[in-house]
Design a protein around this motif. Structure first.
Motif, short mmCIF file in Angstrom:
data_model
loop_
_atom_site.label_atom_id
_atom_site.label_comp_id
_atom_site.label_asym_id
_atom_site.label_seq_id
_atom_site.Cartn_x
_atom_site.Cartn_y
_atom_site.Cartn_z
N GLU A 1 0.84 -1.21 0.00
CA GLU A 1 0.00 0.00 0.00
C GLU A 1 0.87 1.25 0.00
N ARG A 2 1.93 1.25 0.81
CA ARG A 2 2.83 2.41 0.83
C ARG A 2 3.52 2.58 -0.52
N ALA A 3 3.91 1.47 -1.14
CA ALA A 3 4.55 1.54 -2.45
C ALA A 3 3.60 2.13 -3.49
N ASP A 4 2.32 1.77 -3.39
CA ASP A 4 1.32 2.31 -4.33
C ASP A 4 1.20 3.82 -4.18
N LEU A 5 1.23 4.28 -2.93
CA LEU A 5 1.17 5.73 -2.69
C LEU A 5 2.42 6.41 -3.22
N LEU A 6 3.58 5.79 -3.06
CA LEU A 6 4.83 6.37 -3.58
C LEU A 6 4.79 6.47 -5.11
N ILE A 7 4.18 5.48 -5.76
CA ILE A 7 4.03 5.55 -7.22
C ILE A 7 3.14 6.73 -7.60
N ASP A 8 2.06 6.92 -6.85
CA ASP A 8 1.18 8.07 -7.12
C ASP A 8 1.94 9.38 -6.97
N LEU A 9 2.90 9.42 -6.04
CA LEU A 9 3.71 10.62 -5.81
C LEU A 9 4.91 10.71 -6.75
N LYS A 10 5.01 9.75 -7.68
CA LYS A 10 6.10 9.69 -8.67
C LYS A 10 7.48 9.47 -8.02
N ARG A 11 7.47 8.82 -6.87
CA ARG A 11 8.73 8.45 -6.20
C ARG A 11 8.99 6.98 -6.50
N TYR A 12 9.30 6.72 -7.76
CA TYR A 12 9.32 5.35 -8.27
C TYR A 12 10.46 4.51 -7.69
N ASP A 13 11.63 5.09 -7.55
CA ASP A 13 12.76 4.32 -7.03
C ASP A 13 12.47 3.83 -5.60
N GLU A 14 11.91 4.72 -4.79
CA GLU A 14 11.57 4.33 -3.42
C GLU A 14 10.52 3.22 -3.42
N ALA A 15 9.54 3.35 -4.33
CA ALA A 15 8.50 2.33 -4.40
C ALA A 15 9.09 0.98 -4.79
N ARG A 16 10.00 0.98 -5.77
CA ARG A 16 10.59 -0.30 -6.19
C ARG A 16 11.47 -0.91 -5.10
N ASP A 17 12.19 -0.08 -4.36
CA ASP A 17 12.99 -0.59 -3.24
C ASP A 17 12.10 -1.26 -2.20
N LEU A 18 10.99 -0.60 -1.89
CA LEU A 18 10.06 -1.14 -0.91
C LEU A 18 9.45 -2.46 -1.40
N LEU A 19 9.09 -2.50 -2.68
CA LEU A 19 8.49 -3.71 -3.23
C LEU A 19 9.51 -4.84 -3.30
N ALA A 20 10.77 -4.50 -3.61
CA ALA A 20 11.81 -5.53 -3.66
C ALA A 20 11.99 -6.17 -2.28
N ARG A 21 11.97 -5.36 -1.23
CA ARG A 21 12.09 -5.92 0.11
C ARG A 21 10.88 -6.80 0.44
N ARG A 22 9.70 -6.34 0.03
CA ARG A 22 8.50 -7.13 0.30
C ARG A 22 8.54 -8.47 -0.44
N LEU A 23 8.99 -8.47 -1.70
CA LEU A 23 9.05 -9.71 -2.48
C LEU A 23 10.15 -10.64 -1.98
N ALA A 24 11.19 -10.07 -1.38
CA ALA A 24 12.22 -10.92 -0.77
C ALA A 24 11.63 -11.67 0.42
N GLU A 25 10.70 -11.00 1.12
CA GLU A 25 10.04 -11.65 2.26
C GLU A 25 9.02 -12.68 1.77
N ASP A 26 8.24 -12.28 0.74
CA ASP A 26 7.16 -13.16 0.27
C ASP A 26 7.10 -13.07 -1.26
#
Length: 374
Positions: free
Chosen positions: A10-35
């Protein structure tokens, strides 16, 4: 496989809306490493690639991972269709979106997206089958099918602006102006500040027969209040303001004609001309109709205009050459009219020259400068 939306996604989706794409991808990468089975995380990762890099290959890889986990996930299928289009595999999107409609027959967006893309897909296929030339019958058939899908999207999502936008584009391509105009009105009911629909509606209304320059200027000024950054609306206001300035020139030419009548410049058969010079009282009286013309035709109309239109009139004169030319012609014609009426001429030769000197510059450009706002 994760079904609930994780807070990190959800936070990554908000970051994408704010055009903070690198931060969103970092957050998603950590999430996918977990699950690595989090479907929503894969879908949002694809979205970040499409929004930021327009990288269809990376987005396609992410959506394929999501669909491998859940082939019937609607969000993954829709994002997969977007990724296919960005990866230049556009014809494949039809099958994906038809699967969305099969799985979610009440989901308006699936119909709207397929309607928006289907006529392009079918036109592309028809062109391939006919050596690059698209038969008109195939093109119209594709538009009809897309139109049916768009109407279904509107039925399922009557408050969704995108469905009406798609239907408008199809009606416009089909040349159905009545349907397109009605859809513009529907869009504006849902979103009064919708820039494209507002531009089209304002331009159409302002250009309608019988709409005067002041009315057109008011329409454009109202539209700019809702869409202040609209370049077409600013151009429209400039054009309407220029029409107002051209009207001022007609007032000056009318005064010039009255001046010619006042000194009987042009003889009428059977009538005796006035003796020159005209008495002072007559010369002063000739100013009265001119004053009335300018008071009612210019000053009163100017005062009734909205403040924004008055500001734009002054701005237009500063910014553009032709408005200054038109005002210069009006001032010159008015000066000639005053010289004709107020100097006690003893002969009509000079007033005659002044009349033509005031008339010719304006008449020479009157038809040519209609569209010269620049």
């Amino acid at each position: 496989m994760t079904t609930a939306v994780h807070p990190a996604v959800e936070r990554a989706d908000l970051l994408i809306d704010l055009k903070r794409y690198d931060e969103a991808r970092d957050l998603l990468a950590r999430r996918l490493a977990e699950d690595p089975e989090d479907v929503r995380a894969w879908v949002k990762l694809a979205r970040s690639h499409l929004c930021d890099e327009k990288d269809g290959a990376k987005a396609l890889e992410a959506t394929e991972r999501a669909l491998a986990l859940d082939p019937e996930d609607i969000g993954a299928l829709v994002m997969h269709a977007h990724a296919l289009r960005e990866a230049r595999r556009f014809p494949e999107t039809e099958g994906v979106l038809r699967e969305v409609i099969r799985l979610a027959p009440d989901y308006w967006y699936g119909y709207a997206l397929l309607a928006n893309w289907l006529w392009r897909v079918k036109s592309f296929r028809a062109g391939q089958a006919n050596g690059g030339e698209i038969p008109r019958e195939a093109y119209l058939a594709a538009l009809r099918e897309s139109g049916d899908l768009a109407r279904e999207a509107i039925r399922l999502g009557p408050e969704e602006v995108y469905a009406y936008e798609v239907a408008w584009s199809i009606a416009d391509l089909a040349g159905d102006r009545n349907a397109a105009d009605q859809l513009d009105e529907a869009i504006l009911r849902l979103d009064p500040q919708h820039e494209e629909a507002l531009e089209r509606w304002t331009k159409r209304t302002a250009a309608a027969p019988g709409v005067k320059a002041a009315e057109a200027a008011t329409l454009y000024a109202d539209a700019l209040a809702s869409a202040p950054d609209s370049a077409p609306m600013r151009r429209g206001l400039d054009e309407a303001s220029y029409r107002l300035l051209r009207g001022v020139r007609w007032l000056a030419l009318l005064c010039l004609a009255l001046a010619a009548v006042g000194v009987d410049l042009f003889a009428t058969q059977g009538e005796t001309r006035r003796e020159l010079p005209l008495p002072l009282g007559q010369r002063l009286w000739d100013l009265v109709p001119m004053a009335v013309i300018w008071a009612l035709g210019a000053l009163l109309r100017y005062r009734r205009l909205r403040a924004g239109i008055r500001v734009n009139l002054r701005s237009l004169v500063r910014r553009r050459a032709w408005p200054r030319i038109v005002l210069g012609q009006a001032a010159w014609a008015m000066l000639c009219a005053l010289l004709i009426t107020q100097i006690p001429w003893t002969d009509r030769t000079v007033p005659h020259v002044l009349f033509w000197a005031g008339l010719v510059p304006a008449a020479a450009t009157m038809w040519f400068d209609r569209k010269k706002t620049g």
